[in-house]
Design an enzyme around this catalytic site. Structure first.
Site, PDB file in Angstrom:
ATOM      1  N   SER A 159      -3.750  -0.120  11.027  1.00  0.00           N
ATOM      2  CA  SER A 159      -4.266   0.560   9.843  1.00  0.00           C
ATOM      3  C   SER A 159      -5.518  -0.098   9.279  1.00  0.00           C
ATOM      4  CB  SER A 159      -3.175   0.646   8.773  1.00  0.00           C
ATOM      5  OG  SER A 159      -2.554  -0.601   8.582  1.00  0.00           O
ATOM      6  N   HIS A 187      -1.027   6.236  11.651  1.00  0.00           N
ATOM      7  CA  HIS A 187      -2.450   6.619  11.660  1.00  0.00           C
ATOM      8  C   HIS A 187      -2.838   7.392  12.908  1.00  0.00           C
ATOM      9  CE1 HIS A 187      -3.589   4.557   7.982  1.00  0.00           C
ATOM     10  NE2 HIS A 187      -2.696   3.653   8.337  1.00  0.00           N
ATOM     11  N   LYS A 218      -0.333  11.116   5.713  1.00  0.00           N
ATOM     12  CA  LYS A 218      -1.714  10.776   6.071  1.00  0.00           C
ATOM     13  C   LYS A 218      -2.375  12.028   6.660  1.00  0.00           C
ATOM     14  CE  LYS A 218      -0.793   5.956   5.817  1.00  0.00           C
ATOM     15  NZ  LYS A 218       0.077   4.893   6.291  1.00  0.00           N
TER      16      LYS A 218
HETATM   17  C1  PLP Z   1       1.063   4.051   5.578  1.00  0.00           C
HETATM   18  C2  PLP Z   1       1.818   3.315   6.629  1.00  0.00           C
HETATM   19  C3  PLP Z   1       3.213   3.203   6.585  1.00  0.00           C
HETATM   20  C4  PLP Z   1       4.004   3.658   5.393  1.00  0.00           C
HETATM   21  O1  PLP Z   1       4.088   5.049   5.323  1.00  0.00           O
HETATM   22  P1  PLP Z   1       4.335   5.727   3.882  1.00  0.00           P
HETATM   23  O2  PLP Z   1       4.737   7.110   4.230  1.00  0.00           O
HETATM   24  O3  PLP Z   1       3.050   5.633   3.149  1.00  0.00           O
HETATM   25  O4  PLP Z   1       5.440   4.949   3.243  1.00  0.00           O
HETATM   26  C5  PLP Z   1       3.861   2.605   7.636  1.00  0.00           C
HETATM   27  N1  PLP Z   1       3.167   2.108   8.688  1.00  0.00           N
HETATM   28  C6  PLP Z   1       1.832   2.171   8.758  1.00  0.00           C
HETATM   29  C7  PLP Z   1       1.122   1.612   9.944  1.00  0.00           C
HETATM   30  C8  PLP Z   1       1.117   2.756   7.723  1.00  0.00           C
HETATM   31  O5  PLP Z   1      -0.211   2.785   7.773  1.00  0.00           O
END
Ligand code: PLP
Length: 366
Positions: A159, A187, A218
Site C-alpha cells: 500500500s 490495492h 478502495k
Molecule cells: C486498506 C487496507 C486494509 C484494510 O482494509 P479496510 O477495509 O480499510 O479495513 C488491509 N490491507 C491493506 C493492504 C490495506 O491497504
C-alpha cells in the site's frame, strides 16, 4: 482529521477550500458513481437500513449471499465470505487458520492488519525482508518440520510502495515447502489484471493462492471486505473467524451497491486502461521535473520518498495550500527515514489535474 465534502470526481471541498484529491484509493472513480448510489437507494427503499444481527443469527440476507456468490465467481474461487472491513477480515482469518503450533512468514512491509492478525494468532512469526524470496526460502528450509502449519502472508500490492509481490515465485516456493499462501489484495482487487480480478490474475496464478483477501472500500468504491478460497476454508471461517462471528452484518443496501459496483468493474475494462495511462503520464511528468517515483511505470500508487518526517509534513501542507491533496506518510506507516509523499492516481484525474499537481510539486520541492 480534516472534514471534506466528496462529490463524484476528484475535487474535494476541505475547510471551504477546493482541493484536487491525489490521496484516496478510489482508483476507478467508483466511490461517487451515481449508478452505485442508485442501487443502494433502491435497496433501502425496499428493505431495512440495518441487518440487525450477526450473520450467523439472523443477519444474513439475500443480498449478502448473492454478493458472496458474485465475488467467488469474479475471483474464480469456490466460495467467499464477507467481513465488515479489511482490517476485520485479516485479523479474523489469520487468527482462525494459524495457532500456537504454526508459523507465519510475513513480508516486512505487510499491512498493519496482517501484523495484528499474526500477533493475535499466537503463531510463531518470522518476518522476511521485503520481497526477498531467497531469505524466505532459507527460513522455510531452516524450520523443516518444526511446525504443524506454515502460512506465508503478503500484500499483493504494497500500500505504501505500490510494488507487486511476485506471486508465481511465491506459489512455487510454497509448494516446495508445503506452505499455505495468503494474499491481501486490498490495492489490487478491481484494478490489477486485465479483468480486474487482482494480483493473482496479474501474476498468472489464479486458482493457486490458498487464501485471498480483498477489500471493497478502495477501487470498488463501497466498504467491507471478503476472503475467498475453497468451500472448506470458507465454512471453516464462518465457524472460527471471531471478527465474522461476533459482529453485526453490514447493511444489505451496501451489498446491493457493491453488486452494482462489481458489475461496473467487470463491464468497463477501459477504466483500468485509463488508470494505467494516467499513472504513466504522471510518472513521466515527474521525471521531467527531476523527481523519480518508486514502482512500475504504470503503477497507480506513486511514492516520492523525501526521508525526514517533518519535511514530508511541510511539503504535504504546502501542496494542500496549492490545492492538491496527497498522502504525507510517516512512521510507523513506513520505516524511519523513509517518509514520503504517497500520490494515488484515479481514472477521474484529467491531464490538467496532473499537470497542476506536477507544477505544484516542482514549485514546492525545487
Ligand atoms: C486498506 C487496507 C486494509 C484494510 O482494509 P479496510 O477495509 O480499510 O479495513 C488491509 N490491507 C491493506 C493492504 C490495506 O491497504
Amino acid at each position: 482529521m480534516r472534514t471534506v465534502t466528496r462529490g463524484d470526481g476528484v475535487e474535494l471541498l476541505q475547510d471551504g477550500r477546493r482541493v484536487v484529491d491525489f490521496s484516496s484509493n478510489d482508483y476507478l472513480g467508483l466511490a461517487g458513481d451515481p449508478r452505485i448510489a442508485r442501487a443502494a437507494v433502491q435497496a433501502l427503499t425496499t428493505g431495512s437500513t440495518g441487518a440487525a444481527a450477526a450473520r450467523l443469527i439472523s443477519g444474513t440476507q439475500a443480498a449478502h449471499v448473492e454478493l458472496e456468490r458474485e465475488i467467488a465467481r469474479f475471483k474464480g474461487t469456490e466460495a467467499a465470505l464477507l467481513f465488515p472491513s479489511g482490517y476485520a477480515a485479516n485479523i479474523g482469518t489469520i487468527q482462525a487458520i494459524a495457532g500456537r503450533r504454526d508459523v507465519i512468514y510475513a513480508d516486512q512491509l505487510n499491512h498493519a492488519s496482517l501484523i495484528d492478525g499474526a500477533r493475535l494468532s499466537r503463531a510463531e512469526v518470522r518476518v522476511f525482508p521485503h520481497m526477498d524470496l531467497a531469505a524466505l526460502r532459507m527460513m522455510l528450509a531452516a524450520d523443516a518440520n518444526a511446525f504443524r502449519r506454515r502460512l506465508i502472508v503478503v500484500d499483493g500490492v504494497f500500500s505504501m510502495d505500490g510494488d507487486i509481490f511476485p506471486l508465481a515465485e511465491l506459489v512455487a516456493i510454497a509448494r516446495e515447502f508445503s506452505a499455505w499462501t495468503y494474499v491481501d489484495d486490498a490495492h489490487a482487487s478491481g484494478v490489477l489484471g486485465v479483468n480486474g480480478r487482482g494480483s493473482a490474475e496479474h501474476c498468472g496464478v489464479e486458482g493457486e493462492i490458498d487464501v485471498i483477501m480483498g477489500t471493497l472500500g478502495k477501487a470498488v468504491g463501497t466498504i467491507g471486505a471478503f476472503v475467498c478460497g475453497s468451500n472448506v476454508l470458507i465454512e471453516y471461517l464462518m465457524n472460527r473467524a471471531r471478527s465474522f462471528i461476533f459482529t453485526t452484518a453490514s447493511p444489505p443496501a451496501l451489498a446491493a451497491a457493491t453488486l452494482e459496483a462489481l458489475s461496473i468493474v467487470g463491464s468497463e475494462p477501459e477504466r483500468r486502461t485509463m488508470l494505467r495511462s494516467n499513472a504513466r503520464y504522471l510518472r513521466a511528468r515527474l521525471r521531467e521535473i527531476g523527481h523519480s517515483s518508486m514502482g512500475e511505470d504504470d503503477g497507480y500508487i506513486v511514492p516520492i520518498v523525501l526521508g525526514e518526517s517533518d519535511r514530508t509534513t511541510s511539503v504535504g501542507n504546502a501542496l494542500r495550500e496549492a490545492g492538491y491533496l496527497v498522502g504525507a506518510v510517516r512512521p510507523p506507516t513506513v520505516p524511519m527515514g523513509q517518509s514520503r509523499l504517497r500520490i494515488t492516481v484515479s481514472v477521474s484525474h484529467n491531464a490538467s489535474h496532473i499537470d497542476g499537481l506536477v507544477s505544484a510539486i516542482a514549485a514546492v520541492l525545487n
